[in-house]
Enzyme design. Structure first.
Site, short mmCIF file in Angstrom:
data_model
loop_
_atom_site.label_atom_id
_atom_site.label_comp_id
_atom_site.label_asym_id
_atom_site.label_seq_id
_atom_site.Cartn_x
_atom_site.Cartn_y
_atom_site.Cartn_z
N GLU A 167 4.79 -6.69 12.46
CA GLU A 167 5.88 -6.38 11.56
C GLU A 167 6.01 -4.87 11.36
O GLU A 167 5.02 -4.15 11.33
CB GLU A 167 5.70 -7.11 10.23
CG GLU A 167 5.79 -8.62 10.43
CD GLU A 167 5.84 -9.41 9.14
OE1 GLU A 167 6.60 -10.39 9.10
OE2 GLU A 167 5.14 -9.07 8.17
N CYS A 204 7.45 2.19 8.23
CA CYS A 204 6.06 1.78 8.06
C CYS A 204 5.69 0.96 9.31
O CYS A 204 6.24 -0.11 9.53
CB CYS A 204 5.98 0.94 6.79
SG CYS A 204 4.37 0.25 6.46
N CYS A 215 -9.80 -6.59 3.81
CA CYS A 215 -9.78 -6.22 2.39
C CYS A 215 -9.29 -7.46 1.64
O CYS A 215 -8.36 -8.13 2.07
CB CYS A 215 -8.83 -5.05 2.16
SG CYS A 215 -9.36 -3.58 3.09
N CYS A 254 3.74 -3.73 0.55
CA CYS A 254 2.38 -3.41 0.99
C CYS A 254 1.51 -4.65 0.97
O CYS A 254 1.47 -5.36 -0.03
CB CYS A 254 1.71 -2.42 0.05
SG CYS A 254 2.54 -0.88 -0.13
N CYS A 295 -5.45 -8.10 0.79
CA CYS A 295 -4.42 -7.79 1.79
C CYS A 295 -4.17 -9.00 2.69
O CYS A 295 -5.09 -9.56 3.28
CB CYS A 295 -4.86 -6.60 2.63
SG CYS A 295 -3.67 -6.18 3.93
N CYS A 348 -5.99 -7.33 11.62
CA CYS A 348 -6.90 -6.28 11.14
C CYS A 348 -8.30 -6.87 11.03
O CYS A 348 -8.46 -8.03 10.66
CB CYS A 348 -6.44 -5.79 9.77
SG CYS A 348 -7.29 -4.30 9.21
N1 SAH Z 1 -5.54 -0.12 7.02
C1 SAH Z 1 -4.80 0.96 6.43
C2 SAH Z 1 -3.29 0.80 6.44
C3 SAH Z 1 -2.69 -0.54 6.07
S1 SAH Z 1 -2.51 -1.02 4.39
C4 SAH Z 1 -5.30 1.20 5.03
O1 SAH Z 1 -6.12 0.44 4.54
O2 SAH Z 1 -4.91 2.18 4.42
C5 SAH Z 1 -1.37 -0.01 3.58
C6 SAH Z 1 -1.65 0.04 2.08
O3 SAH Z 1 -1.29 -1.17 1.40
C7 SAH Z 1 -3.12 0.25 1.80
O4 SAH Z 1 -3.30 1.19 0.79
C8 SAH Z 1 -3.52 -1.13 1.33
O5 SAH Z 1 -4.71 -1.09 0.62
C9 SAH Z 1 -2.33 -1.55 0.53
N2 SAH Z 1 -2.29 -2.99 0.26
C10 SAH Z 1 -2.76 -3.98 1.05
N3 SAH Z 1 -2.53 -5.18 0.49
C11 SAH Z 1 -1.89 -4.96 -0.67
C12 SAH Z 1 -1.36 -5.83 -1.67
N4 SAH Z 1 -1.44 -7.15 -1.56
N5 SAH Z 1 -0.75 -5.25 -2.73
C13 SAH Z 1 -0.62 -3.92 -2.81
N6 SAH Z 1 -1.10 -3.05 -1.89
C14 SAH Z 1 -1.72 -3.57 -0.82
#
Ligand code: SAH
Length: 377
Positions: A92, A105, A116, A339, A119, A112
């Protein structure tokens, strides 16, 4: 011989090719202008090249971009594309327009490995890295779409905040940023190209002196105890080592450079005033700003977004202590483009998606499975 994708090549690569094959180096300029400025992806149309050269190019190269499978437009103007990577997996890409910017973006990996806990991308598992051409190709596709549907708009910023961890696909991501920065490519200045990382410390250290692009770091907690839970990678690279690497990166940049720390605010997990004060102490002397991202829910996450007042209070504590902090407005959530909501379908090699669907707790990736081998020397 398999044809190479022109979108995998930086300007230097193309100059090398043309010179090595008895052509003038300006052919690289022409080729890049056709692709990135005129968005013309057919060699046949390159009217300033001879027929013989066009045939040679078509024999040696192809111009391959991920195919657009579907497009969703949000009420707020955000656009999300589902694209097919060359492996067949789905990725995406999101465009976020605001008054002054058109931020694209992009995804850097198929899923991944980091997982986390908050996410959605991590929950689908992982099926490998994207190529330079697949990363740059997302931007070419978005630019072509804008040309057709919103001719007054141009991509002004590119952020590696889609699916994947760009610094675990390090050399590829760096090469893609060169094409985004290049005048003959997307021509974006360094502050307009941002790599976002969950904290791959060796890669951040390697970036020092090698690049000048903007760095965003997904911090999400001011101490290892909380961060270990949210970002399993923290157990490999704890906060102290991460911040040391960030300082090193800042000291390799000009004095105006800052680091953006992203902090997804999750109700009852990392949104308390105590943690806000701890975060302010941690970042007090740092050239940085904090981007607070209210948690974006997805099915089965088990987490919730804090109330507006709780978010405002967290931000205020940071500001009162001299730490620049903004709350990112949620964009595109009606089309699941916010995000952490990006989840193209990938052929998961980790079996994590399956365990997640079964409701097992798949949260921790053993840190030794996190590849760092893509790091140069
Ligand atoms: N792997 C990279 C880039 C992808 S995530 C990183 O970790 O930075 C892009 C951003 O979205 C990151 O800051 C991530 O922590 C945040 N993010 C992921 N899931 C989210 C969610 N459910 N709500 C809000 N932010 C989120």
């Amino acid at each position: 011989m398999a044809r190479e994708n022109v979108l995998d090549q930086t300007r230097e690569n193309l100059v090398d090719y043309f010179v090595a094959h008895g052509h003038k180096s300006f052919r690289a300029t022409q080729l890049m202008q056709w692709i990135y400025h005129k968005l013309q992806l057919k060699f046949d149309a390159y009217s300033n090249m001879s027929a013989a050269l066009r045939v040679e190019l078509a024999e040696r190269f192809e111009i391959r971009v991920p195919e657009i499978l579907s497009v969703h437009e949000s009420r707020d103007g955000t656009v999300k594309w589902l694209m097919q990577a060359f492996s067949g997996d789905h990725i995406e890409t999101v465009l976020i327009p605001d008054r002054h910017r058109q931020t694209l973006c992009i995804s850097s990996q198929l899923g991944c490995v980091l997982d986390c806990t908050f996410c959605a991308t991590g929950k689908q598992g992982f099926n490998g890295n994207l190529s330079v051409g697949e990363i740059v190709g997302q931007a070419v596709q978005a630019a072509l779409w804008l040309q057709e549907h919103r001719p007054d708009d141009r991509i002004s910023n590119i952020v590696f905040m889609g699916m994947g961890e760009p610094l675990l696909n390090y050399d590829t991501a760096m090469k893609a940023t060169q094409i985004f920065r290049d005048d003959l490519g997307f021509g974006l200045s360094r502050r307009r190209v941002t790599i976002s990382t969950a904290g791959v410390v060796p890669a951040i250290l390697d970036m020092c002196g090698r690049t000048t692009i903007a760095l965003a770091v997904s911090l999400h907690a001011p101490n290892d105890e909380v961060r270990n839970e949210l970002v399993p990678l923290n157990r490999k690279y704890p906060i102290a080592s991460l911040l040391a690497a960030c300082r090193e990166y800042l000291s390799s940049q000009d004095v105006k450079a800052i680091i953006t720390f992203e902090y997804a605010l999750i109700r009852g997990v990392n949104d308390s005033p105590t943690l806000a004060r701890e975060l302010a102490r941690l970042l007090r002397d740092f050239r940085c700003k904090v981007n607070l991202i209210p948690f974006n829910p997805f099915p089965g996450s088990g987490y919730r977004r804090p109330s507006e007042s709780r978010i405002r209070a967290f931000q205020q504590i940071l500001m009162d202590r001299g730490v620049m902090a903004m709350t990112r407005t949620t964009r595109g959530d009606d089309i699941d483009a916010a995000c952490g909501q990006l989840v193209g379908r990938v052929a998961d090699r980790t079996k994590r998606a399956e365990r997640y669907r079964r409701g097992e707790n798949p949260i921790f990736v053993p840190v030794e499975t996190i590849p760092t081998t893509s790091l140069a020397g």
